[in-house]
Design a protein around this motif. Structure first.
Motif, short mmCIF file in Angstrom:
data_model
loop_
_atom_site.label_atom_id
_atom_site.label_comp_id
_atom_site.label_asym_id
_atom_site.label_seq_id
_atom_site.Cartn_x
_atom_site.Cartn_y
_atom_site.Cartn_z
N TYR A 99 0.84 -1.19 0.00
CA TYR A 99 0.00 0.00 0.00
C TYR A 99 0.88 1.24 0.00
O TYR A 99 2.04 1.19 0.36
N ARG A 100 0.26 2.35 -0.36
CA ARG A 100 0.90 3.66 -0.19
C ARG A 100 -0.12 4.51 0.55
O ARG A 100 -1.32 4.48 0.24
N LEU A 101 0.35 5.27 1.53
CA LEU A 101 -0.53 6.15 2.26
C LEU A 101 0.23 7.39 2.69
O LEU A 101 1.46 7.43 2.66
N ARG A 102 -0.52 8.39 3.08
CA ARG A 102 0.06 9.66 3.50
C ARG A 102 -0.40 9.94 4.93
O ARG A 102 -1.45 10.54 5.15
N PRO A 103 0.40 9.49 5.93
CA PRO A 103 -0.01 9.67 7.32
C PRO A 103 0.01 11.13 7.77
O PRO A 103 -0.71 11.51 8.68
N MET A 155 8.84 6.98 21.05
CA MET A 155 7.85 6.91 22.13
C MET A 155 7.22 8.28 22.37
O MET A 155 6.02 8.38 22.63
N ALA A 156 8.03 9.34 22.28
CA ALA A 156 7.48 10.69 22.43
C ALA A 156 6.52 10.99 21.29
O ALA A 156 5.43 11.54 21.50
N ALA A 157 6.90 10.61 20.07
CA ALA A 157 6.02 10.82 18.91
C ALA A 157 4.71 10.04 19.09
O ALA A 157 3.62 10.55 18.76
N ASN A 158 4.82 8.81 19.62
CA ASN A 158 3.61 8.02 19.87
C ASN A 158 2.70 8.74 20.86
O ASN A 158 1.50 8.84 20.65
N ALA A 159 3.28 9.25 21.93
CA ALA A 159 2.48 9.94 22.95
C ALA A 159 1.88 11.23 22.41
O ALA A 159 0.75 11.60 22.77
N LEU A 160 2.62 11.92 21.56
CA LEU A 160 2.16 13.22 21.08
C LEU A 160 1.15 13.14 19.93
O LEU A 160 0.20 13.91 19.88
N PHE A 161 1.37 12.19 18.97
CA PHE A 161 0.45 12.19 17.83
C PHE A 161 0.21 10.83 17.18
O PHE A 161 -0.85 10.62 16.60
N VAL A 162 1.13 9.89 17.24
CA VAL A 162 0.93 8.62 16.51
C VAL A 162 -0.26 7.85 17.08
O VAL A 162 -1.15 7.44 16.33
N ARG A 163 -0.30 7.68 18.39
CA ARG A 163 -1.41 6.92 18.99
C ARG A 163 -2.74 7.60 18.69
O ARG A 163 -3.74 6.95 18.41
N GLN A 204 -3.44 9.35 16.10
CA GLN A 204 -3.78 9.10 14.70
C GLN A 204 -4.29 7.66 14.51
O GLN A 204 -5.26 7.44 13.79
N VAL A 205 -3.63 6.70 15.15
CA VAL A 205 -4.08 5.30 15.05
C VAL A 205 -5.50 5.17 15.61
O VAL A 205 -6.37 4.54 15.00
N ASP A 206 -5.76 5.81 16.76
CA ASP A 206 -7.12 5.78 17.33
C ASP A 206 -8.11 6.41 16.35
O ASP A 206 -9.22 5.90 16.17
N GLY A 207 -7.72 7.51 15.70
CA GLY A 207 -8.60 8.17 14.74
C GLY A 207 -8.93 7.27 13.55
O GLY A 207 -10.06 7.26 13.07
N ILE A 208 -7.94 6.51 13.10
CA ILE A 208 -8.16 5.58 11.98
C ILE A 208 -9.16 4.50 12.39
O ILE A 208 -10.10 4.19 11.65
N PHE A 209 -9.00 3.95 13.59
CA PHE A 209 -9.92 2.91 14.04
C PHE A 209 -11.30 3.49 14.38
O PHE A 209 -12.32 2.81 14.19
N ASP A 210 -11.38 4.74 14.85
CA ASP A 210 -12.67 5.39 15.06
C ASP A 210 -13.40 5.56 13.73
O ASP A 210 -14.61 5.30 13.62
N TYR A 211 -12.67 6.01 12.71
CA TYR A 211 -13.26 6.17 11.38
C TYR A 211 -13.76 4.82 10.87
O TYR A 211 -14.88 4.70 10.35
N ARG A 212 -12.94 3.82 11.02
CA ARG A 212 -13.29 2.47 10.58
C ARG A 212 -14.58 2.00 11.26
O ARG A 212 -15.46 1.43 10.62
N PHE A 213 -14.69 2.24 12.56
CA PHE A 213 -15.88 1.84 13.32
C PHE A 213 -17.12 2.48 12.70
O PHE A 213 -18.12 1.81 12.45
N ARG A 214 -17.05 3.80 12.45
CA ARG A 214 -18.20 4.51 11.89
C ARG A 214 -18.56 4.00 10.48
O ARG A 214 -19.73 3.84 10.15
N GLU A 215 -17.54 3.75 9.66
CA GLU A 215 -17.80 3.28 8.30
C GLU A 215 -18.40 1.87 8.32
O GLU A 215 -19.27 1.56 7.50
N ILE A 216 -17.96 1.03 9.21
CA ILE A 216 -18.54 -0.32 9.33
C ILE A 216 -20.00 -0.21 9.76
O ILE A 216 -20.86 -0.93 9.22
#
Length: 160
Positions: free
Chosen positions: A60-64, A129-137, A139-151
């Motif tokens: 895949y290709r994506l733009r995080p 780990m700092a990046a995860n705490a600041l924005f990666v987690r 963003q991952v939560d946002g992706i799964f929230d979007y997925r939940f709504r689309e399902i």
């Protein structure tokens, strides 16, 4: 480096075989991925079976983030018909990514209870780990929230 883990649970109304068929068809992944990621499947899936299979590699290709494009290669590690499949990152933005998708009859017998179990590791030590705490987690939560709504949209309870 710490491994980050989380579990998501979603009850999906409908015919279990139809729900399973949707999730094991990799062509459906863009339908439940936020458009902001500009998610694109690079592997020509028209040349392979419609359903995923163990050993299958999908690129895949994506733009995080704006101006940052990432290639992501996943390998399907396990498929247990009607109940589970597992994918792992072979190349991509994480040091490691392991995603289990579990399906079982929903309580009450109408539909499927889907459980996602994800374990991931960010590269770059304490900076990661700092990046995860600041924005990666987030963003991952946002992706799964979007997925939940689309399902929910794709499998509405009223359709039963």
């Amino acid at each position: 480096m710490a491994i980050v883990s989380f579990t998501r649970l979603q009850t999906i109304p409908g015919d279990p075989s139809r729900i399973w068929a949707f999730f094991v068809n990799p062509l459906n992944l863009p339908l439940i991925t936020p458009p902001s990621l500009r998610f694109e499947t690079l592997t020509d899936l028209t040349l392979s079976p419609q359903n995923i299979y163990p050993g299958q590699l999908i690129e895949y290709r994506l733009r995080p983030f704006p101006l940052i494009t990432v290639r992501w290669v996943t390998e399907i590690m396990l498929v247990t018909e009607g109940s589970c499949f597992v994918d792992e990152q072979r190349r991509g933005p994480y040091r490691s990514w392991h995603h289990e998708h579990h399906f079982r009859p929903a309580p009450g017998g109408v539909g499927v209870e889907m459980t996602d179990v994800v374990h991931y590791e960010i590269p770059f030590g304490w900076i990661g780990m700092a990046a995860n705490a600041l924005f990666v987690r987030r963003q991952v939560d946002g992706i799964f929230d979007y997925r939940f709504r689309e399902i929910e949209r794709l499998f509405p309870a009223a359709a039963l």
